[in-house]
Design a protein around this motif. Structure first.
Motif, mmCIF file in Angstrom:
data_model
loop_
_atom_site.group_PDB
_atom_site.id
_atom_site.type_symbol
_atom_site.label_atom_id
_atom_site.label_comp_id
_atom_site.label_asym_id
_atom_site.label_seq_id
_atom_site.Cartn_x
_atom_site.Cartn_y
_atom_site.Cartn_z
ATOM 1 N N TRP A 136 10.549 41.106 -6.409
ATOM 2 C CA TRP A 136 10.358 39.642 -6.323
ATOM 3 C C TRP A 136 10.764 39.176 -7.429
ATOM 4 O O TRP A 136 11.479 37.910 -7.160
ATOM 5 C CB TRP A 136 8.962 39.608 -5.915
ATOM 6 C CG TRP A 136 8.603 39.876 -4.324
ATOM 7 C CD1 TRP A 136 8.769 40.990 -3.595
ATOM 8 C CD2 TRP A 136 7.896 38.623 -3.508
ATOM 9 N NE1 TRP A 136 8.138 40.532 -2.330
ATOM 10 C CE2 TRP A 136 7.844 39.361 -2.303
ATOM 11 C CE3 TRP A 136 7.843 37.360 -3.753
ATOM 12 C CZ2 TRP A 136 7.439 38.375 -1.185
ATOM 13 C CZ3 TRP A 136 7.470 36.482 -2.652
ATOM 14 C CH2 TRP A 136 7.085 37.137 -1.485
ATOM 15 N N TYR A 153 14.205 36.714 -6.355
ATOM 16 C CA TYR A 153 13.798 35.479 -5.870
ATOM 17 C C TYR A 153 13.542 34.394 -6.874
ATOM 18 O O TYR A 153 13.329 33.158 -6.729
ATOM 19 C CB TYR A 153 12.330 35.349 -5.187
ATOM 20 C CG TYR A 153 12.099 36.368 -3.942
ATOM 21 C CD1 TYR A 153 13.388 36.199 -3.085
ATOM 22 C CD2 TYR A 153 11.204 37.159 -3.611
ATOM 23 C CE1 TYR A 153 13.255 37.093 -1.870
ATOM 24 C CE2 TYR A 153 11.055 37.864 -2.513
ATOM 25 C CZ TYR A 153 12.081 37.793 -1.693
ATOM 26 O OH TYR A 153 12.231 38.758 -0.457
ATOM 27 N N VAL A 195 12.239 30.819 -5.321
ATOM 28 C CA VAL A 195 10.815 30.787 -5.164
ATOM 29 C C VAL A 195 10.218 30.297 -6.683
ATOM 30 O O VAL A 195 10.447 30.626 -7.609
ATOM 31 C CB VAL A 195 10.021 31.960 -4.920
ATOM 32 C CG1 VAL A 195 8.511 32.159 -5.043
ATOM 33 C CG2 VAL A 195 10.651 32.638 -3.582
ATOM 34 N N LEU A 208 15.175 35.137 3.138
ATOM 35 C CA LEU A 208 14.994 33.343 2.686
ATOM 36 C C LEU A 208 16.523 33.333 2.859
ATOM 37 O O LEU A 208 17.367 33.883 2.407
ATOM 38 C CB LEU A 208 14.592 33.408 1.119
ATOM 39 C CG LEU A 208 13.175 33.611 0.777
ATOM 40 C CD1 LEU A 208 12.828 33.696 -0.313
ATOM 41 C CD2 LEU A 208 12.285 32.654 1.828
ATOM 42 N N ASN A 219 18.597 33.552 -0.167
ATOM 43 C CA ASN A 219 18.648 34.587 -1.012
ATOM 44 C C ASN A 219 20.054 35.513 -0.613
ATOM 45 O O ASN A 219 20.129 36.307 0.324
ATOM 46 C CB ASN A 219 17.422 35.740 -0.458
ATOM 47 C CG ASN A 219 17.498 36.970 -1.379
ATOM 48 O OD1 ASN A 219 18.643 37.313 -1.986
ATOM 49 N ND2 ASN A 219 16.453 37.394 -1.411
ATOM 50 N N TRP A 243 8.814 29.503 5.028
ATOM 51 C CA TRP A 243 8.094 30.282 4.490
ATOM 52 C C TRP A 243 7.527 29.233 3.480
ATOM 53 O O TRP A 243 8.244 28.639 2.574
ATOM 54 C CB TRP A 243 8.416 31.601 3.861
ATOM 55 C CG TRP A 243 7.327 32.341 2.921
ATOM 56 C CD1 TRP A 243 6.316 32.834 3.392
ATOM 57 C CD2 TRP A 243 7.494 32.346 1.595
ATOM 58 N NE1 TRP A 243 5.396 33.243 2.428
ATOM 59 C CE2 TRP A 243 6.352 33.200 1.262
ATOM 60 C CE3 TRP A 243 8.448 32.276 0.477
ATOM 61 C CZ2 TRP A 243 5.942 33.431 -0.273
ATOM 62 C CZ3 TRP A 243 8.235 32.464 -0.710
ATOM 63 C CH2 TRP A 243 6.953 33.415 -0.942
ATOM 64 N N PRO A 275 5.185 29.506 -0.061
ATOM 65 C CA PRO A 275 4.288 30.065 -0.950
ATOM 66 C C PRO A 275 3.053 29.836 -1.172
ATOM 67 O O PRO A 275 2.492 28.540 -1.334
ATOM 68 C CB PRO A 275 5.197 30.212 -2.341
ATOM 69 C CG PRO A 275 6.363 29.644 -1.904
ATOM 70 C CD PRO A 275 6.186 29.007 -0.668
ATOM 71 N N TYR A 283 1.464 26.621 -2.901
ATOM 72 C CA TYR A 283 2.560 25.798 -3.218
ATOM 73 C C TYR A 283 2.695 24.704 -2.090
ATOM 74 O O TYR A 283 2.712 25.075 -0.809
ATOM 75 C CB TYR A 283 3.804 26.535 -3.886
ATOM 76 C CG TYR A 283 3.364 27.259 -5.091
ATOM 77 C CD1 TYR A 283 3.803 26.338 -6.272
ATOM 78 C CD2 TYR A 283 2.851 28.184 -5.247
ATOM 79 C CE1 TYR A 283 3.403 26.984 -7.381
ATOM 80 C CE2 TYR A 283 2.402 28.865 -6.514
ATOM 81 C CZ TYR A 283 2.875 28.336 -7.481
ATOM 82 O OH TYR A 283 2.687 28.856 -8.801
ATOM 83 N N LEU A 300 10.473 26.894 2.166
ATOM 84 C CA LEU A 300 11.551 27.881 1.692
ATOM 85 C C LEU A 300 12.163 28.229 3.204
ATOM 86 O O LEU A 300 11.464 29.061 3.979
ATOM 87 C CB LEU A 300 11.218 29.096 0.943
ATOM 88 C CG LEU A 300 10.646 28.394 -0.394
ATOM 89 C CD1 LEU A 300 10.646 29.656 -1.209
ATOM 90 C CD2 LEU A 300 11.856 27.713 -1.296
ATOM 91 N N GLU A 305 13.820 30.442 6.117
ATOM 92 C CA GLU A 305 14.105 31.540 6.357
ATOM 93 C C GLU A 305 15.206 31.839 7.461
ATOM 94 O O GLU A 305 14.925 31.251 8.535
ATOM 95 C CB GLU A 305 13.068 32.485 6.667
ATOM 96 C CG GLU A 305 12.027 32.713 5.553
ATOM 97 C CD GLU A 305 10.960 33.750 5.749
ATOM 98 O OE1 GLU A 305 10.900 34.817 5.191
ATOM 99 O OE2 GLU A 305 10.057 33.258 6.870
#
Length: 172
Positions: A23, A27, A31, A130, A133, A154, A156, A159, A163, A165
């Motif tokens: 991760w 990311y 992220v 994502l 990504n 998505w 996080p 936060y 994001l 997907e």
């Protein structure tokens, strides 16, 4: 020599460390950095210990010379939290230790998940990735998957960043 096998109880901590490292590398720049820095392998391991793999699914790890270098978890498609659709398979996660990227480990884990879902009778497989990504998207496309037009967002935990997907799919 690389082995793909079910995750054993005594490998869960190593799987969690690989998951977090993957991760944090994969990311980065996508992220929030603070979120990635806060990831705790102990939390990932605890979640793995208390999350049952649903019927038709599996949790596999890649082990090379006694060292866990990746893992994949798969089962029935989850269109919503705590809801499963047993008519379609899903690759829930696939993470490889960043030092092992590009050596075929991901391909072997992906092929194992695809084979197991096929044997379980699923006609297809889906996953969420994502949008930014690009490395993961190229990997999935090389495995025969493609975006099917479905999108989600998505956020996080803790936060206020959204994001996007994309859902990828393939017939089995």
């Amino acid at each position: 020599m690389l082995q793909i096998r079910p995750i054993a109880e005594d490998e869960i901590d190593a799987v969690a460390r690989v998951h977090v490292r993957s991760w944090q590398s994969g990311y980065a720049g996508i992220v929030p950095e603070e979120f990635l820095a806060s990831l705790d392998p102990a939390e990932f391991a605890a979640r793995r210990r208390y999350t049952a793999v649903p019927p038709g699914g599996g949790a596999m790890c890649a082990v090379d010379d006694g060292r866990v270098v990746g893992h994949a978890v798969f089962g029935p498609y989850r269109p919503e939290k705590d809801v499963v659709d047993p008519s379609m398979g899903e690759l829930y996660s696939i993470y490889i230790d960043p030092g092992e990227w590009g050596n075929g480990t991901g391909h072997r884990l992906f092929a194992t998940a695809r084979e197991r879902l096929t044997k379980a009778g699923f006609p297809g497989m889906r996953l969420w990735v994502l949008e930014e990504n690009h490395r993961a998207r190229r990997f999935y496309e090389r495995q025969g998957m493609s975006p099917d037009g479905e999108r989600e967002v998505w956020i996080p935990r803790g936060y206020r960043v959204e994001l996007p997907e994309l859902r990828y799919a393939m017939a089995l």
